[in-house]
Design a protein around this motif. Structure first.
Motif: not given
Length: 435
Positions: A218-239
């Motif tokens: 996703g774009n920078i907003y999606v990537a930033t949101a993924k960073r923020k919710v990490f720990g609440q859910v698992g992530l693949d990676m921040i590409a």
């Protein structure tokens, strides 16, 4: 238009190390404005659920709906999209999906146990995630290949429910993306995107189920949101931006190599394309091919910006030096356009995907070779791997001790008392009293 300028580096130059570090530098950290906006969006969705989703979908995608269920595509709609697309495109999607599925079937792992002499049983139980979320970008471009590459490993792993989110700006859905979702076996698909979609997957709303892991670009907003919710859910990676590194001995058609470099540069202006060769005349030939072929490319402006901003042609004394640079760069995509590429494999420690030989362009890996195209970027291949079935599985350790496991109890007791954790020690001693 000014003549294209591409960096030329020489590994023997005194300032080469500093120049390479500058070339590879990439800062994907969000600025304060993006971070603040994402914080507000995530908190709003966490607290207000569907109502916040509807507000942000109206604001950012210009799509009005009375309820979030109205933003969900039915399975009938997915099948209708599959039936509506060009038959040749459908056949290509189905062919690619079959190859991706067949490759990932090889990655499945089974639970295992073994029994020790005293009857102690040890092992590992492997289970799929209950539910996974898949983010697929919408808007400027359609990425049905991302649907296949992210969804199929999840289904092969046995994930019970796969929830896909993809924005539809101005209410325009892409039939190719919907068709890919049908082929890949996506269970539910919602027309939502951005940080709000990531938050919905992470926390759940009245309509969107909470997932265990979120994958997809996703774009920078999606990537930033993924960073923020990490720990609440698992992530693949921040590409980070896409990358290609080509090592060539100078014997491949320079037009082929130029087009391989274009294949990454056309992704976006921040993509990186690097060619390493011990043949300086070949580097010059490829540069000439680039200048000749570029004006005919549909995405000429993007390719030009990428090549001038982040590309390089690097001269080395030999292939051994080239491989040293490969391990230093740890590229997302590595092409070994050389004779007997398999002889170089033992020395390659860091690369997301390795394309071997002159007839193996990276583009095949993006679509239909079989291995996953979700790969570590920005040097993270030093410690990360391609997305796979294993990303959608979790492992539980199995331990079953018998009455004859007194030596284990004794060891645990001694170590626990050494750490002043008496309850730990007595828990073992009660089962195997010291005689």
């Amino acid at each position: 238009m000014a003549e294209l300028q591409i960096r030329r580096l020489d590994s023997g130059a005194p300032d080469f190390s500093e120049a390479l570090d500058a070339l590879l530098a990439w800062d994907s950290v969000s600025d304060a404005g993006v971070q603040a906006a994402v914080d507000d969006i995530v908190e709003a969705v966490r607290c207000r659920g569907d109502a916040a989703l509807l507000e942000y979908t109206r604001r950012f995608d210009r799509v009005s709906a009375d309820t979030v269920p109205a933003l969900e595509f039915s399975q009938d709609q997915l099948q209708a999209a599959l039936a509506a697309i060009d038959p040749e495109l459908r056949a290509a999607l189905e062919h690619a999906a079959a190859r991706v599925r067949a490759y990932h079937e090889h990655q499945k792992q089974d639970s295992w146990t073994y029994t020790e002499a005293d009857g102690t049983v040890l092992g590992q139980q492997i289970r799929p995630l209950d539910r996974a979320g898949l983010y697929v970008p919408g808007g400027k471009a359609a990425y049905p290949s991302s649907v296949l590459m992210n969804a199929i490993p999840a289904k092969v792993a046995g994930v019970a429910e796969l929830i896909m989110v993809s924005p539809t700006p101005d209410g325009v859905a892409n039939d190719i993306v919907l068709a890919a979702a049908a082929i890949a076996g996506v269970d539910r698909l919602f027309a939502i995107g951005g940080a709000q979609a990531v938050a919905a997957l992470a926390y759940g709303t009245e309509t969107i189920p909470r997932v265990d892991k979120i994958v997809g670009p996703g774009n920078i907003y999606v990537a930033t949101a993924k960073r923020k919710v990490f720990g609440q859910v698992g992530l693949d990676m921040i590409a980070g931006p896409s990358e290609i590194l080509v090592v060539c001995d100078g014997k491949t058609d320079p037009d082929w190599i130029a087009m391989d470099l274009f294949s990454q540069a056309e992704h976006d202006e921040d993509a990186q394309s690097i060619l390493i060769s011990p043949d300086v005349d070949f580097l010059a030939a490829v540069e000439n091919s680039i200048r000749r072929l570029l004006p005919d490319m549909e995405r000429e402006a993007i390719i030009r910006a990428s090549l001038e901003g982040r590309a390089a042609l690097i001269a080395v004394p030999d292939l051994a030096t080239a491989i040293d640079l490969v391990n230093r760069i740890a590229p997302e995509h590595l092409e070994l356009s050389v004779d007997a590429p398999e002889t170089l494999l033992p020395e390659i420690r860091h690369a997301g995907a390795i394309f071997m030989g002159r007839h193996t362009p990276e583009a095949l890996g993006d679509y239909c070779a079989g291995p996953n195209h979700v790969l570590p970027t920005s040097g993270t291949a030093r410690f990360s791997s391609p997305l796979g079935v294993y990303d959608f599985q979790k492992r539980s350790s199995l331990i079953q001790c018998s009455e004859s496991a007194a030596p284990l109890g004794k060891t645990a007791s001694v170590l626990a008392r050494g750490e002043a954790l008496t309850a730990h020690a007595r828990s073992a001693e009660m089962r195997w009293p010291t005689k």
